[in-house]
Motif scaffolding. Sequence first.
Motif, PDB file in Angstrom:
ATOM      1  N   HIS A   7      18.800 -52.063 -29.971  1.00  7.70           N
ATOM      2  CA  HIS A   7      19.070 -53.495 -29.848  1.00  7.70           C
ATOM      3  C   HIS A   7      19.060 -53.979 -28.405  1.00  7.70           C
ATOM      4  O   HIS A   7      18.786 -55.140 -28.143  1.00  7.70           O
ATOM      5  CB  HIS A   7      20.397 -53.840 -30.498  1.00  7.70           C
ATOM      6  N   TYR A   8      19.392 -53.112 -27.489  1.00  3.57           N
ATOM      7  CA  TYR A   8      19.497 -53.511 -26.091  1.00  3.57           C
ATOM      8  C   TYR A   8      18.321 -53.052 -25.235  1.00  3.57           C
ATOM      9  O   TYR A   8      18.367 -53.199 -24.023  1.00  3.57           O
ATOM     10  CB  TYR A   8      20.804 -52.987 -25.487  1.00  3.57           C
ATOM     11  N   ALA A   9      17.287 -52.526 -25.847  1.00  8.49           N
ATOM     12  CA  ALA A   9      16.154 -51.991 -25.082  1.00  8.49           C
ATOM     13  C   ALA A   9      15.437 -53.081 -24.287  1.00  8.49           C
ATOM     14  O   ALA A   9      15.059 -52.862 -23.131  1.00  8.49           O
ATOM     15  CB  ALA A   9      15.177 -51.271 -26.002  1.00  8.49           C
ATOM     16  N   ILE A  10      15.251 -54.242 -24.874  1.00  5.87           N
ATOM     17  CA  ILE A  10      14.562 -55.325 -24.170  1.00  5.87           C
ATOM     18  C   ILE A  10      15.387 -55.773 -22.970  1.00  5.87           C
ATOM     19  O   ILE A  10      14.867 -55.927 -21.860  1.00  5.87           O
ATOM     20  CB  ILE A  10      14.260 -56.497 -25.126  1.00  5.87           C
ATOM     21  N   ILE A  11      16.681 -55.955 -23.175  1.00  5.86           N
ATOM     22  CA  ILE A  11      17.562 -56.362 -22.075  1.00  5.86           C
ATOM     23  C   ILE A  11      17.564 -55.297 -20.987  1.00  5.86           C
ATOM     24  O   ILE A  11      17.511 -55.610 -19.787  1.00  5.86           O
ATOM     25  CB  ILE A  11      18.993 -56.616 -22.606  1.00  5.86           C
ATOM     26  N   PHE A  12      17.598 -54.042 -21.404  1.00  7.80           N
ATOM     27  CA  PHE A  12      17.603 -52.935 -20.451  1.00  7.80           C
ATOM     28  C   PHE A  12      16.333 -52.920 -19.608  1.00  7.80           C
ATOM     29  O   PHE A  12      16.385 -52.756 -18.387  1.00  7.80           O
ATOM     30  CB  PHE A  12      17.782 -51.609 -21.201  1.00  7.80           C
ATOM     31  N   THR A  13      15.170 -53.143 -20.227  1.00  4.91           N
ATOM     32  CA  THR A  13      13.915 -53.147 -19.458  1.00  4.91           C
ATOM     33  C   THR A  13      13.848 -54.340 -18.509  1.00  4.91           C
ATOM     34  O   THR A  13      13.336 -54.214 -17.392  1.00  4.91           O
ATOM     35  CB  THR A  13      12.686 -53.140 -20.391  1.00  4.91           C
ATOM     36  N   VAL A  14      14.376 -55.476 -18.928  1.00  2.00           N
ATOM     37  CA  VAL A  14      14.394 -56.646 -18.045  1.00  2.00           C
ATOM     38  C   VAL A  14      15.334 -56.398 -16.868  1.00  2.00           C
ATOM     39  O   VAL A  14      15.019 -56.759 -15.721  1.00  2.00           O
ATOM     40  CB  VAL A  14      14.781 -57.924 -18.827  1.00  2.00           C
ATOM     41  N   ALA A  47       4.242 -58.593 -27.343  1.00  2.00           N
ATOM     42  CA  ALA A  47       4.614 -57.674 -28.414  1.00  2.00           C
ATOM     43  C   ALA A  47       5.553 -58.332 -29.432  1.00  2.00           C
ATOM     44  O   ALA A  47       5.372 -58.170 -30.640  1.00  2.00           O
ATOM     45  CB  ALA A  47       5.265 -56.427 -27.832  1.00  2.00           C
ATOM     46  N   LEU A  48       6.561 -59.022 -28.935  1.00  2.00           N
ATOM     47  CA  LEU A  48       7.580 -59.629 -29.809  1.00  2.00           C
ATOM     48  C   LEU A  48       7.852 -61.079 -29.393  1.00  2.00           C
ATOM     49  O   LEU A  48       8.893 -61.388 -28.810  1.00  2.00           O
ATOM     50  CB  LEU A  48       8.882 -58.826 -29.728  1.00  2.00           C
ATOM     51  N   PRO A  49       6.930 -61.984 -29.687  1.00  2.00           N
ATOM     52  CA  PRO A  49       7.100 -63.368 -29.227  1.00  2.00           C
ATOM     53  C   PRO A  49       8.279 -64.089 -29.882  1.00  2.00           C
ATOM     54  O   PRO A  49       8.759 -65.083 -29.345  1.00  2.00           O
ATOM     55  CB  PRO A  49       5.774 -64.029 -29.600  1.00  2.00           C
ATOM     56  N   ASN A  50       8.759 -63.585 -31.004  1.00  2.00           N
ATOM     57  CA  ASN A  50       9.914 -64.216 -31.648  1.00  2.00           C
ATOM     58  C   ASN A  50      11.225 -63.836 -30.962  1.00  2.00           C
ATOM     59  O   ASN A  50      12.232 -64.501 -31.162  1.00  2.00           O
ATOM     60  CB  ASN A  50       9.971 -63.858 -33.130  1.00  2.00           C
ATOM     61  N   ARG A  51      11.228 -62.768 -30.155  1.00  2.00           N
ATOM     62  CA  ARG A  51      12.456 -62.341 -29.474  1.00  2.00           C
ATOM     63  C   ARG A  51      12.445 -62.642 -27.980  1.00  2.00           C
ATOM     64  O   ARG A  51      13.492 -62.843 -27.381  1.00  2.00           O
ATOM     65  CB  ARG A  51      12.661 -60.844 -29.686  1.00  2.00           C
ATOM     66  N   TRP A 148       1.432 -49.200 -21.448  1.00  2.00           N
ATOM     67  CA  TRP A 148       1.542 -47.965 -22.216  1.00  2.00           C
ATOM     68  C   TRP A 148       2.979 -47.441 -22.235  1.00  2.00           C
ATOM     69  O   TRP A 148       3.446 -46.950 -23.258  1.00  2.00           O
ATOM     70  CB  TRP A 148       0.588 -46.909 -21.673  1.00  2.00           C
ATOM     71  N   LEU A 149       3.700 -47.559 -21.144  1.00  2.00           N
ATOM     72  CA  LEU A 149       5.086 -47.098 -21.085  1.00  2.00           C
ATOM     73  C   LEU A 149       5.987 -47.923 -22.000  1.00  2.00           C
ATOM     74  O   LEU A 149       6.769 -47.368 -22.787  1.00  2.00           O
ATOM     75  CB  LEU A 149       5.596 -47.162 -19.646  1.00  2.00           C
ATOM     76  N   LEU A 150       5.877 -49.239 -21.917  1.00  2.00           N
ATOM     77  CA  LEU A 150       6.716 -50.097 -22.756  1.00  2.00           C
ATOM     78  C   LEU A 150       6.328 -50.011 -24.232  1.00  2.00           C
ATOM     79  O   LEU A 150       7.195 -50.070 -25.109  1.00  2.00           O
ATOM     80  CB  LEU A 150       6.654 -51.543 -22.267  1.00  2.00           C
ATOM     81  N   ARG A 151       5.039 -49.840 -24.518  1.00  2.00           N
ATOM     82  CA  ARG A 151       4.625 -49.690 -25.914  1.00  2.00           C
ATOM     83  C   ARG A 151       5.162 -48.389 -26.501  1.00  2.00           C
ATOM     84  O   ARG A 151       5.621 -48.354 -27.641  1.00  2.00           O
ATOM     85  CB  ARG A 151       3.106 -49.731 -26.034  1.00  2.00           C
ATOM     86  N   LYS A 152       5.142 -47.327 -25.703  1.00  2.25           N
ATOM     87  CA  LYS A 152       5.687 -46.052 -26.172  1.00  2.25           C
ATOM     88  C   LYS A 152       7.182 -46.176 -26.444  1.00  2.25           C
ATOM     89  O   LYS A 152       7.670 -45.702 -27.469  1.00  2.25           O
ATOM     90  CB  LYS A 152       5.428 -44.961 -25.136  1.00  2.25           C
TER      91      LYS A 152
END
Length: 160
Positions: A7-14, A47-51, A148-152
Amino acid sequence: MFLKTRHYAIIFTVLIALVLQIMPLPIQVDVYRPDWVLIVLAYWTMALPNRVNVGVAFITGLAMDILLGTALGIHSFALSVSVYVLAANYQRLRNYSVWQQAVIIGLLSSLYHLVLFWLQHLLTDIPFQFGYLWPVITSMLLWPWMFWLLRKARRQLRIT
């Protein structure tokens, strides 16, 4: 544990991108610093335009304004414009190869830097230098590896 990480992966990458954006570098290398935040937001928007959308870009831009000490709203407006252009065309851009997407990221990065320059020019009357556009080239070169890193990471964590 896995569920919370997911759940927090997107926030973590940002957050990682924000840290990379403000990390001190030698002055000779700093002019080539890629647009880490724009690259990460571009990936998640495609990848996830709704989020991840313009609202996330605006909030992230405000965080960048605070971290960099610029006038409040400059980075948020520039990121919002860039992510809006990307979000409006994400279905088409998904079908391009990674190398074609790198060119699009270069165009978005140049739009981002030109909007930043225009806003800073209006506020502080700074002159334009072509050195402002070096991050465009480094962002283009970095895009395939970040993609490639974020897709993986997205596939392993099953982020939807």
